[in-house]
Design a protein around this motif. Structure first.
Motif, PDB file in Angstrom:
ATOM      1  N   GLY A  46     -19.406  11.935 -12.330  1.00  0.00           N
ATOM      2  CA  GLY A  46     -18.434  11.090 -11.634  1.00  0.00           C
ATOM      3  C   GLY A  46     -18.878  10.756 -10.221  1.00  0.00           C
ATOM      4  N   VAL A  47     -19.452   9.590 -10.035  1.00  0.00           N
ATOM      5  CA  VAL A  47     -19.919   9.164  -8.713  1.00  0.00           C
ATOM      6  C   VAL A  47     -18.780   8.445  -8.000  1.00  0.00           C
ATOM      7  CG1 VAL A  47     -21.619   7.798  -7.455  1.00  0.00           C
ATOM      8  CG2 VAL A  47     -22.260   8.910  -9.596  1.00  0.00           C
ATOM      9  N   SER A  48     -18.557   8.782  -6.762  1.00  0.00           N
ATOM     10  CA  SER A  48     -17.472   8.201  -5.977  1.00  0.00           C
ATOM     11  C   SER A  48     -17.877   6.837  -5.426  1.00  0.00           C
ATOM     12  CB  SER A  48     -17.090   9.140  -4.831  1.00  0.00           C
ATOM     13  OG  SER A  48     -16.696  10.384  -5.335  1.00  0.00           O
ATOM     14  N   VAL A  49     -17.818   5.816  -6.291  1.00  0.00           N
ATOM     15  CA  VAL A  49     -18.116   4.465  -5.820  1.00  0.00           C
ATOM     16  C   VAL A  49     -17.016   4.015  -4.880  1.00  0.00           C
ATOM     17  CG1 VAL A  49     -19.529   3.762  -7.788  1.00  0.00           C
ATOM     18  CG2 VAL A  49     -17.082   3.438  -7.881  1.00  0.00           C
ATOM     19  N   TYR A  50     -17.331   3.095  -4.003  1.00  0.00           N
ATOM     20  CA  TYR A  50     -16.452   2.579  -2.952  1.00  0.00           C
ATOM     21  C   TYR A  50     -16.203   3.602  -1.845  1.00  0.00           C
ATOM     22  CZ  TYR A  50     -15.639  -0.834  -6.621  1.00  0.00           C
ATOM     23  OH  TYR A  50     -15.807  -1.744  -7.621  1.00  0.00           O
ATOM     24  N   ASP A  51     -16.988   4.676  -1.820  1.00  0.00           N
ATOM     25  CA  ASP A  51     -16.920   5.621  -0.719  1.00  0.00           C
ATOM     26  C   ASP A  51     -17.571   4.966   0.491  1.00  0.00           C
ATOM     27  OD1 ASP A  51     -16.608   8.825  -0.253  1.00  0.00           O
ATOM     28  OD2 ASP A  51     -18.244   7.993   0.942  1.00  0.00           O
ATOM     29  N   TYR A  52     -17.012   5.163   1.667  1.00  0.00           N
ATOM     30  CA  TYR A  52     -17.460   4.438   2.859  1.00  0.00           C
ATOM     31  C   TYR A  52     -18.920   4.722   3.207  1.00  0.00           C
ATOM     32  CZ  TYR A  52     -17.259   2.332   7.463  1.00  0.00           C
ATOM     33  OH  TYR A  52     -17.493   1.544   8.546  1.00  0.00           O
ATOM     34  N   HIS A  53     -19.378   5.960   3.060  1.00  0.00           N
ATOM     35  CA  HIS A  53     -20.733   6.328   3.477  1.00  0.00           C
ATOM     36  C   HIS A  53     -21.697   6.644   2.328  1.00  0.00           C
ATOM     37  CE1 HIS A  53     -19.647   6.579   7.700  1.00  0.00           C
ATOM     38  NE2 HIS A  53     -18.556   7.230   7.340  1.00  0.00           N
ATOM     39  N   ALA A  55     -22.902   5.297  -0.512  1.00  0.00           N
ATOM     40  CA  ALA A  55     -23.954   4.383  -0.984  1.00  0.00           C
ATOM     41  C   ALA A  55     -25.107   4.331   0.012  1.00  0.00           C
ATOM     42  CB  ALA A  55     -23.383   2.988  -1.215  1.00  0.00           C
ATOM     43  N   ASP A  56     -24.800   4.202   1.292  1.00  0.00           N
ATOM     44  CA  ASP A  56     -25.867   4.199   2.297  1.00  0.00           C
ATOM     45  C   ASP A  56     -26.623   5.516   2.296  1.00  0.00           C
ATOM     46  OD1 ASP A  56     -25.756   1.649   3.279  1.00  0.00           O
ATOM     47  OD2 ASP A  56     -24.458   2.139   4.975  1.00  0.00           O
ATOM     48  N   TYR A  57     -25.906   6.596   2.165  1.00  0.00           N
ATOM     49  CA  TYR A  57     -26.513   7.931   2.159  1.00  0.00           C
ATOM     50  C   TYR A  57     -27.536   8.062   1.036  1.00  0.00           C
ATOM     51  CZ  TYR A  57     -26.420  12.984   2.890  1.00  0.00           C
ATOM     52  OH  TYR A  57     -26.754  14.279   3.165  1.00  0.00           O
ATOM     53  N   VAL A  58     -27.132   7.686  -0.186  1.00  0.00           N
ATOM     54  CA  VAL A  58     -28.022   7.791  -1.351  1.00  0.00           C
ATOM     55  C   VAL A  58     -29.169   6.785  -1.249  1.00  0.00           C
ATOM     56  CG1 VAL A  58     -28.145   7.490  -3.863  1.00  0.00           C
ATOM     57  CG2 VAL A  58     -26.236   8.733  -2.849  1.00  0.00           C
ATOM     58  N   CYS A  59     -28.859   5.560  -0.840  1.00  0.00           N
ATOM     59  CA  CYS A  59     -29.901   4.528  -0.745  1.00  0.00           C
ATOM     60  C   CYS A  59     -30.924   4.867   0.336  1.00  0.00           C
ATOM     61  CB  CYS A  59     -29.279   3.160  -0.495  1.00  0.00           C
ATOM     62  SG  CYS A  59     -28.349   2.560  -1.931  1.00  0.00           S
ATOM     63  N   TRP A  60     -30.502   5.425   1.464  1.00  0.00           N
ATOM     64  CA  TRP A  60     -31.462   5.839   2.486  1.00  0.00           C
ATOM     65  C   TRP A  60     -32.363   6.936   1.942  1.00  0.00           C
ATOM     66  CZ3 TRP A  60     -33.365   3.858   6.728  1.00  0.00           C
ATOM     67  CH2 TRP A  60     -32.626   2.914   7.445  1.00  0.00           C
ATOM     68  N   PHE A  61     -31.832   7.820   1.112  1.00  0.00           N
ATOM     69  CA  PHE A  61     -32.643   8.897   0.548  1.00  0.00           C
ATOM     70  C   PHE A  61     -33.739   8.346  -0.353  1.00  0.00           C
ATOM     71  CE2 PHE A  61     -33.621  12.116  -2.658  1.00  0.00           C
ATOM     72  CZ  PHE A  61     -33.916  13.201  -1.854  1.00  0.00           C
ATOM     73  N   PHE A  62     -33.386   7.422  -1.242  1.00  0.00           N
ATOM     74  CA  PHE A  62     -34.354   6.903  -2.204  1.00  0.00           C
ATOM     75  C   PHE A  62     -35.183   5.733  -1.675  1.00  0.00           C
ATOM     76  CE2 PHE A  62     -31.395   8.908  -5.302  1.00  0.00           C
ATOM     77  CZ  PHE A  62     -32.320   9.722  -5.932  1.00  0.00           C
ATOM     78  N   PRO A  66     -30.504   0.848   4.013  1.00  0.00           N
ATOM     79  CA  PRO A  66     -29.103   0.854   3.595  1.00  0.00           C
ATOM     80  C   PRO A  66     -28.936   0.144   2.257  1.00  0.00           C
ATOM     81  CG  PRO A  66     -29.421  -0.673   5.411  1.00  0.00           C
ATOM     82  CD  PRO A  66     -30.718   0.050   5.214  1.00  0.00           C
ATOM     83  N   GLY A  67     -27.844   0.415   1.575  1.00  0.00           N
ATOM     84  CA  GLY A  67     -27.642  -0.201   0.269  1.00  0.00           C
ATOM     85  C   GLY A  67     -26.183  -0.391  -0.060  1.00  0.00           C
ATOM     86  N   SER A  68     -25.938  -0.750  -1.293  1.00  0.00           N
ATOM     87  CA  SER A  68     -24.587  -1.032  -1.782  1.00  0.00           C
ATOM     88  C   SER A  68     -24.258  -0.065  -2.922  1.00  0.00           C
ATOM     89  CB  SER A  68     -24.523  -2.466  -2.298  1.00  0.00           C
ATOM     90  OG  SER A  68     -25.394  -2.605  -3.409  1.00  0.00           O
ATOM     91  N   ASP A  69     -23.018  -0.140  -3.381  1.00  0.00           N
ATOM     92  CA  ASP A  69     -22.631   0.691  -4.523  1.00  0.00           C
ATOM     93  C   ASP A  69     -23.456   0.348  -5.755  1.00  0.00           C
ATOM     94  OD1 ASP A  69     -20.627   2.318  -3.367  1.00  0.00           O
ATOM     95  OD2 ASP A  69     -19.188   0.685  -3.511  1.00  0.00           O
ATOM     96  N   ALA A  70     -23.709  -0.942  -5.968  1.00  0.00           N
ATOM     97  CA  ALA A  70     -24.496  -1.360  -7.130  1.00  0.00           C
ATOM     98  C   ALA A  70     -25.916  -0.789  -7.055  1.00  0.00           C
ATOM     99  CB  ALA A  70     -24.543  -2.881  -7.224  1.00  0.00           C
ATOM    100  N   LEU A  76     -29.374   5.892  -9.211  1.00  0.00           N
ATOM    101  CA  LEU A  76     -28.948   7.120  -9.883  1.00  0.00           C
ATOM    102  C   LEU A  76     -29.005   7.025 -11.408  1.00  0.00           C
ATOM    103  CD1 LEU A  76     -25.882   8.073  -7.661  1.00  0.00           C
ATOM    104  CD2 LEU A  76     -28.106   9.206  -7.719  1.00  0.00           C
ATOM    105  N   GLU A  77     -29.251   5.838 -11.939  1.00  0.00           N
ATOM    106  CA  GLU A  77     -29.243   5.621 -13.392  1.00  0.00           C
ATOM    107  C   GLU A  77     -30.159   6.576 -14.172  1.00  0.00           C
ATOM    108  OE1 GLU A  77     -27.991   4.420 -16.954  1.00  0.00           O
ATOM    109  OE2 GLU A  77     -27.065   3.909 -15.046  1.00  0.00           O
ATOM    110  N   PRO A  78     -31.364   6.896 -13.688  1.00  0.00           N
ATOM    111  CA  PRO A  78     -32.204   7.826 -14.466  1.00  0.00           C
ATOM    112  C   PRO A  78     -31.552   9.191 -14.697  1.00  0.00           C
ATOM    113  CG  PRO A  78     -33.513   6.757 -12.763  1.00  0.00           C
ATOM    114  CD  PRO A  78     -32.085   6.372 -12.525  1.00  0.00           C
ATOM    115  N   TRP A  79     -30.565   9.523 -13.909  1.00  0.00           N
ATOM    116  CA  TRP A  79     -29.886  10.811 -14.040  1.00  0.00           C
ATOM    117  C   TRP A  79     -28.496  10.657 -14.636  1.00  0.00           C
ATOM    118  CZ3 TRP A  79     -32.732   9.539  -9.654  1.00  0.00           C
ATOM    119  CH2 TRP A  79     -33.918  10.245  -9.508  1.00  0.00           C
TER     120      TRP A  79
END
Length: 112
Positions: A46-53, A55-62, A66-70, A76-79
């Motif tokens: 269960g990923v918390s889409v529409y969370d304020y931070h 998407a950016d947090y995950v996108c900066w990691f990979f 910065p990025g979007s929910d999409a 994260l799709e491979p997992w």
């Protein structure tokens, strides 16, 4: 699915089904449903889409940008099946997205 009462939702063990049923209630969206099932059903996906931070947090990691929910869901799709676990591992790693705000000096409130 919408006819399930909140009390009966606790009987179900499939977090995806519970998320879907919760979202059938007016005012409960994907973020709220994911946050609920993460706590109540130990939802591993269960990923918390529409969370304020988040998407950016995950996108900066990979991606290092910065990025979007999409884009976050794409990364994260491979997992799939364990996406929330991956998000938690990223947070536990100590990784932080860059801060772009001005540096603030600590205020000295001893004389107030």
């Amino acid at each position: 699915m919408a006819s399930l009462s909140l009390e009966r939702l606790a009987e179900h063990t499939d977090p995806a089904r519970v998320r879907q049923a919760l979202q059938s209630i007016d005012g409960i969206g994907p973020w709220t449903a994911a946050e609920i099932t993460q706590c109540t059903h130990a939802d591993p996906d269960g990923v918390s889409v529409y969370d304020y931070h988040l998407a950016d947090y995950v996108c900066w990691f990979f991606d290092g940008a910065p990025g979007s929910d999409a884009r976050m869901l794409e990364l994260l799709e491979p997992w799939r099946g364990h996406r929330q676990r991956v998000v938690r591992l990223i947070k536990a790693s100590g990784h932080r997205k860059p801060s772009f705000g001005p540096r603030m000096t600590p205020a000295d409130h001893r004389h107030h």
